[in-house]
Write a protein that holds these residues in place. Sequence first.
Motif, PDB file in Angstrom:
ATOM      1  N   LEU A   1      17.607  48.660  28.119  1.00 43.39           N
ATOM      2  CA  LEU A   1      16.925  49.761  28.803  1.00 43.39           C
ATOM      3  C   LEU A   1      16.455  49.341  30.193  1.00 43.39           C
ATOM      4  CD1 LEU A   1      14.782  51.260  25.891  1.00 43.39           C
ATOM      5  CD2 LEU A   1      16.721  52.333  27.025  1.00 43.39           C
ATOM      6  N   ARG A   2      15.970  48.134  30.312  1.00 44.89           N
ATOM      7  CA  ARG A   2      15.533  47.670  31.630  1.00 44.89           C
ATOM      8  C   ARG A   2      16.707  47.539  32.585  1.00 44.89           C
ATOM      9  NH1 ARG A   2      12.369  42.132  31.569  1.00 44.89           N
ATOM     10  NH2 ARG A   2      14.367  41.539  30.621  1.00 44.89           N
ATOM     11  N   SER A   3      17.858  47.096  32.071  1.00 45.01           N
ATOM     12  CA  SER A   3      19.035  46.993  32.940  1.00 45.01           C
ATOM     13  C   SER A   3      19.492  48.362  33.412  1.00 45.01           C
ATOM     14  CB  SER A   3      20.169  46.277  32.200  1.00 45.01           C
ATOM     15  OG  SER A   3      20.577  47.038  31.067  1.00 45.01           O
ATOM     16  N   LEU A   4      19.382  49.378  32.542  1.00 44.88           N
ATOM     17  CA  LEU A   4      19.715  50.737  32.977  1.00 44.88           C
ATOM     18  C   LEU A   4      18.735  51.225  34.047  1.00 44.88           C
ATOM     19  CD1 LEU A   4      20.577  52.475  29.586  1.00 44.88           C
ATOM     20  CD2 LEU A   4      22.170  51.844  31.390  1.00 44.88           C
ATOM     21  N   ALA A   5      17.463  50.845  33.915  1.00 39.73           N
ATOM     22  CA  ALA A   5      16.470  51.252  34.908  1.00 39.73           C
ATOM     23  C   ALA A   5      16.666  50.539  36.235  1.00 39.73           C
ATOM     24  CB  ALA A   5      15.069  50.971  34.369  1.00 39.73           C
ATOM     25  N   GLU A   6      17.194  49.327  36.194  1.00 41.25           N
ATOM     26  CA  GLU A   6      17.402  48.572  37.433  1.00 41.25           C
ATOM     27  C   GLU A   6      18.617  49.035  38.191  1.00 41.25           C
ATOM     28  OE1 GLU A   6      17.631  44.594  36.067  1.00 41.25           O
ATOM     29  OE2 GLU A   6      15.450  44.261  36.102  1.00 41.25           O
ATOM     30  N   ARG A   7      19.556  49.738  37.530  1.00 38.89           N
ATOM     31  CA  ARG A   7      20.770  50.200  38.197  1.00 38.89           C
ATOM     32  C   ARG A   7      20.531  51.539  38.865  1.00 38.89           C
ATOM     33  NH1 ARG A   7      24.912  49.277  33.501  1.00 38.89           N
ATOM     34  NH2 ARG A   7      24.367  51.463  33.268  1.00 38.89           N
ATOM     35  N   GLY A   8      19.452  51.625  39.616  1.00 38.77           N
ATOM     36  CA  GLY A   8      19.124  52.896  40.254  1.00 38.77           C
ATOM     37  C   GLY A   8      20.109  53.305  41.310  1.00 38.77           C
ATOM     38  N   LYS A   9      20.728  52.335  41.955  1.00 38.14           N
ATOM     39  CA  LYS A   9      21.665  52.643  43.036  1.00 38.14           C
ATOM     40  C   LYS A   9      23.114  52.419  42.620  1.00 38.14           C
ATOM     41  CE  LYS A   9      18.320  51.608  46.668  1.00 38.14           C
ATOM     42  NZ  LYS A   9      18.021  50.807  47.876  1.00 38.14           N
ATOM     43  N   GLY A  10      23.342  52.268  41.309  1.00 35.85           N
ATOM     44  CA  GLY A  10      24.694  52.066  40.832  1.00 35.85           C
ATOM     45  C   GLY A  10      25.393  53.369  40.559  1.00 35.85           C
ATOM     46  N   SER A  11      26.285  53.325  39.541  1.00 40.41           N
ATOM     47  CA  SER A  11      27.066  54.518  39.229  1.00 40.41           C
ATOM     48  C   SER A  11      26.184  55.624  38.666  1.00 40.41           C
ATOM     49  CB  SER A  11      28.170  54.158  38.218  1.00 40.41           C
ATOM     50  OG  SER A  11      27.577  53.622  37.024  1.00 40.41           O
ATOM     51  N   GLY A  12      25.135  55.231  37.923  1.00 39.60           N
ATOM     52  CA  GLY A  12      24.261  56.229  37.337  1.00 39.60           C
ATOM     53  C   GLY A  12      23.316  56.858  38.329  1.00 39.60           C
TER      54      GLY A  12
ATOM     55  N   LYS B   1      29.961  51.804  19.254  1.00 38.36           N
ATOM     56  CA  LYS B   1      30.769  52.885  19.820  1.00 38.36           C
ATOM     57  C   LYS B   1      29.942  53.734  20.785  1.00 38.36           C
ATOM     58  CE  LYS B   1      33.691  56.765  18.470  1.00 38.36           C
ATOM     59  NZ  LYS B   1      34.236  57.558  17.321  1.00 38.36           N
ATOM     60  N   ILE B   2      28.691  54.035  20.427  1.00 33.51           N
ATOM     61  CA  ILE B   2      27.839  54.865  21.281  1.00 33.51           C
ATOM     62  C   ILE B   2      27.493  54.128  22.577  1.00 33.51           C
ATOM     63  CG2 ILE B   2      25.528  55.867  21.483  1.00 33.51           C
ATOM     64  CD1 ILE B   2      25.737  56.735  18.626  1.00 33.51           C
ATOM     65  N   LEU B   3      27.153  52.839  22.442  1.00 34.74           N
ATOM     66  CA  LEU B   3      26.747  52.084  23.623  1.00 34.74           C
ATOM     67  C   LEU B   3      27.906  51.843  24.578  1.00 34.74           C
ATOM     68  CD1 LEU B   3      24.369  49.458  21.973  1.00 34.74           C
ATOM     69  CD2 LEU B   3      23.735  51.455  23.314  1.00 34.74           C
ATOM     70  N   GLN B   4      29.116  51.870  24.083  1.00 32.26           N
ATOM     71  CA  GLN B   4      30.269  51.619  24.948  1.00 32.26           C
ATOM     72  C   GLN B   4      30.855  52.893  25.535  1.00 32.26           C
ATOM     73  OE1 GLN B   4      33.074  49.321  22.686  1.00 32.26           O
ATOM     74  NE2 GLN B   4      31.882  47.413  22.819  1.00 32.26           N
ATOM     75  N   SER B   5      30.989  53.928  24.722  1.00 33.06           N
ATOM     76  CA  SER B   5      31.690  55.130  25.176  1.00 33.06           C
ATOM     77  C   SER B   5      30.836  56.391  25.118  1.00 33.06           C
ATOM     78  CB  SER B   5      32.947  55.352  24.325  1.00 33.06           C
ATOM     79  OG  SER B   5      32.590  55.513  22.960  1.00 33.06           O
ATOM     80  N   GLY B   6      29.571  56.313  24.722  1.00 31.60           N
ATOM     81  CA  GLY B   6      28.739  57.501  24.635  1.00 31.60           C
ATOM     82  C   GLY B   6      28.200  57.926  25.993  1.00 31.60           C
ATOM     83  N   THR B   7      27.633  59.105  26.010  1.00 33.86           N
ATOM     84  CA  THR B   7      27.012  59.597  27.244  1.00 33.86           C
ATOM     85  C   THR B   7      25.705  58.849  27.508  1.00 33.86           C
ATOM     86  OG1 THR B   7      25.841  61.333  26.049  1.00 33.86           O
ATOM     87  CG2 THR B   7      28.034  61.868  26.890  1.00 33.86           C
ATOM     88  N   LEU B   8      25.133  59.113  28.676  1.00 31.77           N
ATOM     89  CA  LEU B   8      23.890  58.434  29.025  1.00 31.77           C
ATOM     90  C   LEU B   8      22.778  58.799  28.054  1.00 31.77           C
ATOM     91  CD1 LEU B   8      22.161  56.728  30.961  1.00 31.77           C
ATOM     92  CD2 LEU B   8      21.813  58.795  32.332  1.00 31.77           C
ATOM     93  N   SER B   9      22.671  60.050  27.693  1.00 34.86           N
ATOM     94  CA  SER B   9      21.635  60.461  26.753  1.00 34.86           C
ATOM     95  C   SER B   9      21.838  59.831  25.386  1.00 34.86           C
ATOM     96  CB  SER B   9      21.625  61.986  26.628  1.00 34.86           C
ATOM     97  OG  SER B   9      21.372  62.593  27.879  1.00 34.86           O
TER      98      SER B   9
ATOM     99  N   ARG C   1      19.822  57.299  40.786  1.00 32.19           N
ATOM    100  CA  ARG C   1      18.386  57.297  40.525  1.00 32.19           C
ATOM    101  C   ARG C   1      18.034  58.075  39.266  1.00 32.19           C
ATOM    102  NH1 ARG C   1      19.197  58.092  46.024  1.00 32.19           N
ATOM    103  NH2 ARG C   1      18.221  56.548  47.417  1.00 32.19           N
ATOM    104  N   GLY C   2      18.843  59.079  38.936  1.00 33.60           N
ATOM    105  CA  GLY C   2      18.570  59.847  37.728  1.00 33.60           C
ATOM    106  C   GLY C   2      18.650  58.991  36.478  1.00 33.60           C
ATOM    107  N   GLU C   3      19.647  58.112  36.395  1.00 31.77           N
ATOM    108  CA  GLU C   3      19.768  57.202  35.256  1.00 31.77           C
ATOM    109  C   GLU C   3      18.576  56.257  35.179  1.00 31.77           C
ATOM    110  OE1 GLU C   3      22.618  53.450  34.056  1.00 31.77           O
ATOM    111  OE2 GLU C   3      23.527  55.212  34.997  1.00 31.77           O
ATOM    112  N   SER C   4      18.139  55.779  36.307  1.00 31.23           N
ATOM    113  CA  SER C   4      16.988  54.878  36.332  1.00 31.23           C
ATOM    114  C   SER C   4      15.725  55.577  35.851  1.00 31.23           C
ATOM    115  CB  SER C   4      16.801  54.334  37.747  1.00 31.23           C
ATOM    116  OG  SER C   4      15.667  53.494  37.811  1.00 31.23           O
ATOM    117  N   LEU C   5      15.488  56.805  36.315  1.00 29.42           N
ATOM    118  CA  LEU C   5      14.291  57.538  35.907  1.00 29.42           C
ATOM    119  C   LEU C   5      14.325  57.870  34.419  1.00 29.42           C
ATOM    120  CD1 LEU C   5      13.873  59.961  38.951  1.00 29.42           C
ATOM    121  CD2 LEU C   5      12.426  58.015  38.357  1.00 29.42           C
TER     122      LEU C   5
END
Length: 767
Positions: free
Chosen positions: A77-88, A45-53, A90-94
């Motif tokens: 975690l690496r996939s979240l870091a690679e999506r620097g230019k996606g919906s998240g 549930k958290i991984l699907q609908s939770g916030t980024l934090s 650069r902040g999500e990547s960092l």
Amino acid sequence: MTTSHSKDVTGPFDRASALHAQAVLSFQSSSTPTSIKSECAFLKKILQSGTLSDRLSALTLLVQSSPLHNTKALDALRSLAERGKGSGGRGESLKALRCIVDWWVGGGAPDRKLKYFRDQPLTNRNIDDEQLLAWYFEDWLKKYLFSILQILETLAADPLPYVRTQALSLISNLLLNKPEQEHNLLKLLVNKLGDGEKQICSRASYHILQVLQMHPLMKAVVIRELTPLIFAPVSAPTSASGGKNMANEHARYYAAITLNQIFLQPRDTDVALQLIDVYFCMFEDLLNEGKVAENEEDAHGKLISAILTGVNRALPFAKLDATEESFHKHTDTLFHITHTSTFNISLQSLVLIQHLSSSLASRPGSSSPSSRSRSIVDRYYSALYSSLHDARLASSSKQTMYLNLLFKSLKTDNNAGRVKSFVRRFVQVLVSGGAGGTEFMVGGLYLLGEIFTTIPGLRELLQDTSTPPTAEDYDPRKRDPQFAHASASPLYELLPLLHHYHPTVALHARQLLASQPITSSPDLTLNTLSHFLDRFVYKNPKKTKSKGASAMQPAASAADGIAVKRLKGEVSGGALPNEDKFWKKKEEEVPVDEAFFHKYFTRKIRGQLAQVSQDESREKEGSQGFRETSDEDSSGNEHEADEEGSSDTEEDAVWKTMQATMPGEKGDEAFLEQDYEDSDDDELPSAEGSDDDDLVAVDDIPNGLIEYDGSDAETEQDEEWGGISGGEKRKWNDKSQTRRKKRKTLPTFASYEEYARMIEDGPEDDI
């Protein structure tokens, strides 16, 4: 053999991969069914609908519980870091990268370098499944971190400076705490020294120095890594860059200031020699570039200053030998800089050569220096001797450094004739006034007093000794000071300073001639014009905190005994000019440069005190005279009472007269009419005809002016009151109820001549 080896590796690697998959399944089925269902549902549930934090926290908890069995969480975690230019963005990547780095530094990786699976001892027959599984996971982690470094490299080249700064912080954190991929991490930091933003370059230099502070054994590695960046081939310059490669300029400058801040210790002799070689190679490159752009003076001034600072710091720790060819090559480069660069850079080169020559002279077994060592020393003193006539000395910001260098050089010179030549030329420069302001002269005379006290036989210049007829005359045009024959005549050049306008300069000249100690402070700021004007502010400046000795420059921070300096926030005497304890001093207790203030405030305050005493004496005399006349005043009180009664009567009459002559408003006409009717003729003030005197008849208006139309004129039937003497009251106009006669109407438009004629024709009272 390569094929057979790869086959041998493939077999154990596949087996280890199968063991890892089986271990993951067994880990998931090891818990109770209730806990598995609840935890899986919660995490899903958290991984699907939770916030980024929340998602980052959940993945981090999974990784920390068992990283070997939760490689999928690390991949997430690496996939979240690679999506620097996606919906998240650069902040999500960092944020994802920060979670990975914190886990890695906090215990996720061992305190050693990881090995690939192929580098393990696979030929050992005693290998079990657990060891294969551990080697497989170590290989996976090593590849995983390399992929993370690729993401960091991309972010380090991001267009936004903030993103690049955060990437540098993560890279530095990895390099500081774990040795894995240290070569690649150090290369990423070093490459950012050539960034287009100065803040990023400075930040990269700071991180490199932090790494060296925590890992001092990496000094040689860092120097070796910086060398290719410094001597990288310069690409073809573009017209937009002004004919220069700005990226290479940034890299060389920030690499130089990083190298010159490396903390050296006595055991770092090899590192110091390595640094000196790099510095002088940079000098040679700059000189070669200077030949191409000869018109650009001080094009590399900041870089040369940084290099000289680095050589100055590394020289005390390097054991140089004068017999080596590289040493003479380096000194030739320094002398070339001395003769071709700006004054401040030439001065730094002279300081460096002075350190070289003094280190050769102070080395054990140097009682009989070699010819090469003597030639270096002679060249140095000749260059310093010629710098005294440099016109740029007057406007230089390094005058304090120059005076200290001159004093240190003369103090360590064993050639008495050369020292006397320096003294004569230096006094000539002071007398001519071509070396700067008064503070330079005072500081120079202060150091001359110390030199005369330290060096024996130097006071012979102050004595009028007869010169033998066979002796050669003093020649101030000699290039080598030891052949100028400075002892041929007394130091007559000092006599004009006895009559200098500045009292401190004249005092020091008298003290030198009288062989007395110099009574002055080594602070040059006490004799500047700004310090003189600050006295009129009557306010002590802020005191500056004293700094300790420099650990980076032990030779420069060593106590040399005497040296001039520039201090801030200090006032000599300890008292402001307008304070009592200053102007109450005796004249002989006041310094000569403060005599003007003492004399001024003494006269001013004494004059004020004299004025106060005069006022007090006058007050005493006045009070005494008042006592003497008090009896006379009491005797005349009755007479004054009679006079007061008569004065009151006169004041009432004056007030009635003023009321009679006031121009009234319409609302006051009834009151004034009633007042006139109720009053008797005898009670009216004797101002008869006062209104008539102020009036001008209409018929008296000169010709040429606007005629009066007579609309407001009084009728012939109206009778005028003739005053008290006439005995008959004025009869008022019933229609207008106006008791006053209209004043003479002035013309609306008239010239100057018409106004003048009107004044002349009118009666004197009307004027």
